[in-house]
Write an enzyme that holds these catalytic residues in place. Structure first.
Site, PDB file in Angstrom:
ATOM      1  N   HIS A  95      82.178 -36.001 -44.635  1.00  0.00           N
ATOM      2  CA  HIS A  95      80.937 -36.164 -43.866  1.00  0.00           C
ATOM      3  C   HIS A  95      81.023 -37.409 -42.990  1.00  0.00           C
ATOM      4  CE1 HIS A  95      78.601 -32.948 -45.553  1.00  0.00           C
ATOM      5  NE2 HIS A  95      78.584 -33.431 -46.776  1.00  0.00           N
ATOM      6  N   HIS A 141      82.931 -36.931 -39.894  1.00  0.00           N
ATOM      7  CA  HIS A 141      82.124 -36.163 -38.947  1.00  0.00           C
ATOM      8  C   HIS A 141      81.253 -37.111 -38.120  1.00  0.00           C
ATOM      9  CE1 HIS A 141      79.971 -31.966 -38.611  1.00  0.00           C
ATOM     10  NE2 HIS A 141      80.523 -32.348 -37.479  1.00  0.00           N
ATOM     11  N   GLU A 173      82.409 -36.788 -49.523  1.00  0.00           N
ATOM     12  CA  GLU A 173      81.496 -37.607 -48.724  1.00  0.00           C
ATOM     13  C   GLU A 173      82.227 -38.284 -47.566  1.00  0.00           C
ATOM     14  OE1 GLU A 173      78.475 -37.139 -49.105  1.00  0.00           O
ATOM     15  OE2 GLU A 173      78.587 -36.146 -51.054  1.00  0.00           O
TER      16      GLU A 173
END
Length: 699
Positions: A491, A494, A488
């Site tokens: 992510h 990102h 996670e």
């Protein structure tokens, strides 16, 4: 001050500048009643802006039509987006009966509004004109224009009036059913608990599991121990409990969720959602919903998805069968010592975790409880954040002045390597009553660059369900939870590194079968000695994790890897089976499920269990006809990490290239273009096979 006077002067916080650090959400000032008012006003403002756009007497241009709404952010925010983001994030992380009720009321209004926008003929005519006559756009502008035009077409803009009305009906029903699916799943998951008052029934369970169960019982003013279906409670029980009948009870409770004869049954909802999506796709000119979805995916079509899944079955299933066979032999040897009837002297699904753990102990002298003392949550946080510092030079500073939506949540400011402000990161680690199971990353504010050149930085949220601290111990994680954290966090990076002009193209706004690359890439570090050495210290003694224990982790990293691959492939097959339907789906969901994933199945199936009715990813989470993305991205992540392995897993130049070419670019270019720019070529399955210790496929 009396309530009437207070309410007469109080202003809805969504309507005002937040006036908070980094313009973060003022959670403490928001009341449930604020949401509906803000939703309705946001819709009104949206409609007002659309009217201005379609009534503009000037010739349609990229500036006055396409980016007019993208960049027309009053006070740097769009009201409807602002309230929707907060509301639906809380629906997942901190819901209650009031929020659920409001969701049921507001969802059809929002769906209708979305349809009103996408089916507005005058607005589409302007967009279509720009799409045909645009000149001299940057690649990012061209991507935004193409996405905008394609989004309208895929939402029915080319349909006749009868088709548009049909589409409205279908999408509004699908929207409500997806919401109901999620609400049912949360209620069913939280409704079950196993209450034990006889301490002898705890045999085999580690102290961490017993202490957590005792704390749960105490929180409910009950004696003894309470185990739930939340992963930090369920998983250790299924792994360690010697009480086979209780393991069976827990397994059946978990795997029959939303199949019971009550208001939370999801079977008919799933059937209807499958048919609604097929009907929507066919109305828009596609044979199946998978064809509709995969048009804008790296895979391109169902044939390529099946090619990948079948490649993985061919490569991994023989090893997976051997892995399961080893566990079955251990179970059979153990069960024969009991006085059970002959038909029960075989391994059942509720035995799998228990004997898998025993086999891991036998082969590698390793289990998750041995590692927990070295994975104290605060140290893991330091390790994960420190990894980002080492790779990218960014730093994290907890700031208690940033408001959060629950006391469990921590808020961090993120600073770039030059010391400039980069993002806000919320971290929410533990399960609770109003929180969905699983782990996810989302945002309370996306990144974008205003017309004046200001880079509006993102507010990223990291939500998980990890082992909680007890009265005796701090939160001690398993290696699997460390991997989830890294996933996670990938992510989150990102989102944190997003650096795009347009919010709809920034961060994780990429094709679904590319979005898992940054997350799965980060998982590689979980078993790297150089990484473990930075944070894995015993929570009591401060001693570093021993080399010998790390060696066991390294040797066991591929334990049950082939089985795990087949499990993911089976989910991908199930997803594709539902969404490649060309005709009305009328079959029994439970029977259909068993047949759909049979090719990848390597363990016994129990007739009454059902995954579909709790498969949020493909029913309510945006992964319909896209669950294969996890395996697709795994090919990418193994291939990408092989460059780090070659150059050094902490190599700053390689990391900077990954940041610049992948993490910062969002959806501004085709994902394969971005990947090849980083990697120097297209990925192959070879690196994944090598990482998992699987022999290369024969040509």
């Amino acid at each position: 001050m009396n309530n009437n006077t207070e309410s007469s002067i109080r202003k809805n916080p969504f309507f005002e500048p937040y006036n908070t650090l980094h313009d973060t959400v003022p959670f403490e000032n928001i009341r449930v009643e604020d949401f509906e008012e803000a939703f309705l006003e946001g819709i009104r403002r949206d409609n007002e802006q659309i009217e201005k756009t379609i009534n503009n007497p000037e010739k349609p241009t990229f500036d006055n039509t396409i980016i007019n709404s993208e960049e027309n952010k009053e006070g740097y925010y769009d009201l409807l987006s602002r309230v929707s983001t907060v509301f639906f994030n809380l629906m997942s992380a901190e819901t209650n009966d009031e929020i659920d009720a409001l969701a049921n009321k507001i969802q059809p209004i929002l769906t209708k509004h979305a349809n009103d926008v996408r089916l507005n003929e005058k607005l589409f005519e302007r967009i279509k004109y720009v799409h045909r006559h645009h000149r001299r756009l940057t690649p990012e502008e061209k991507m935004l224009l193409d996405n905008c035009y394609d989004g309208f077409v895929r939402s029915g803009a080319l349909l006749d009036e009868k088709g548009k009305e049909k589409l409205r009906t279908l999408t509004e029903e699908a929207s409500m059913l997806s919401l109901q699916f999620s609400q049912n799943l949360l209620k069913e998951n939280k409704a079950y608990s196993l209450h034990i008052t006889d301490e002898s029934k705890l045999e085999g369970l580690p102290d961490t599991a017993k202490e957590a169960a005792a704390m749960t019982a105490k929180e409910q003013d009950k004696e003894g121990w309470i185990f739930t279906l939340d992963f930090p409670s369920y998983s250790p029980f299924m792994t360690y409990s010697k009480e086979r009948e209780l393991r069976k009870e827990m397994y059946m409770a978990k795997n029959t969720i939303c199949t019971h004869d009550n208001s939370e049954n999801n079977i008919e909802i799933c059937k209807r959602l499958i048919n609604l999506r097929r009907e929507i796709a066919q109305l828009l000119g596609f044979k199946t919903y998978a064809d509709y979805v995969l048009k804008n995916r790296m895979a391109g079509n169902a044939r390529n998805v099946y090619r990948l899944l079948n490649q993985l079955i061919d490569a991994y299933k023989p090893t997976a069968n051997k892995e399961v066979g080893d566990i079955e032999r251990m179970a059979l040897s153990d069960l024969k010592k009991t006085q059970l009837p002959e038909e029960e002297n075989c391994m059942q699904p509720w035995d799998f975790g228990y004997y898998s753990h025993k086999l891991q102990l036998k082969k590698y002298n390793l289990d998750s409880e041995m590692l927990r003392p070295y994975f104290e949550l605060s140290k893991v946080i330091d390790g994960v954040f420190g990894l980002a510092t080492r790779l990218y030079g960014i730093t994290f500073k907890e700031n208690s002045n940033i408001q959060v939506y629950h006391p469990d949540v921590k808020a961090y400011e993120v600073f770039d390597k030059d010391g400039s402000y980069l993002a806000v990161l919320y971290a929410d680690f533990h399960p609770r009553k109003g929180k969905q199971s699983g782990a996810w990353m989302t945002e309370y504010q996306g990144q974008w660059i205003s017309r004046k050149g200001e880079n509006v930085r993102p507010h990223v949220s990291l939500v998980m369900n990890f082992s909680k601290p007890t009265e005796e111990k701090p939160a001690l994680l398993t290696l699997g939870e460390v991997e989830t954290f890294l996933h996670e966090f990938g992510h989150s990076l990102h989102g944190i590194f997003a650096n795009s002009r347009f919010e709809s193209l920034s961060g994780t706004n990429v094709w679904w079968d590319f979005v898992e690359l940054p997350s799965q890439f980060m998982e590689n570090y979980a078993t790297e000695k150089g990484f473990l050495r930075t944070f894995a210290f015993h929570y009591e003694t401060g001693e570093p994790i021993p080399d010998e224990l790390i060696d066991r982790i390294m040797k066991s990293r591929n334990f049950m890897a082939a089985y795990g691959c087949m499990r993911q492939v089976s989910f991908g097959l199930l997803d594709m089976a539902y969404y490649t339907q060309k005709h009305a789906f009328e079959e029994d969901v439970i029977d259909f499920e068993k047949k759909a994933w049979e090719k990848a199945m390597v363990t016994k199936q129990i007739p009454e269990t059902c995954m579909t009715v709790q498969f949020s990813h493909i029913m309510a989470g945006g992964y319909a006809a896209g669950y294969y993305s996890y395996k697709w991205a795994e090919v990418l992540d193994a291939d990408a990490f092989s460059i780090f392995k070659k150059n050094g897993i902490f190599n700053p130049e390689t990391a900077q290239s990954f940041r610049e070419n992948i993490l910062s670019k969002g959806g501004t270019e085709h994902p394969m273009t971005l990947y090849k720019r980083f990697r120097g070529g297209e990925p192959t399955i070879d690196a994944l096979l090598k990482r998992n210790g699987i022999k290369k496929l024969k040509k």
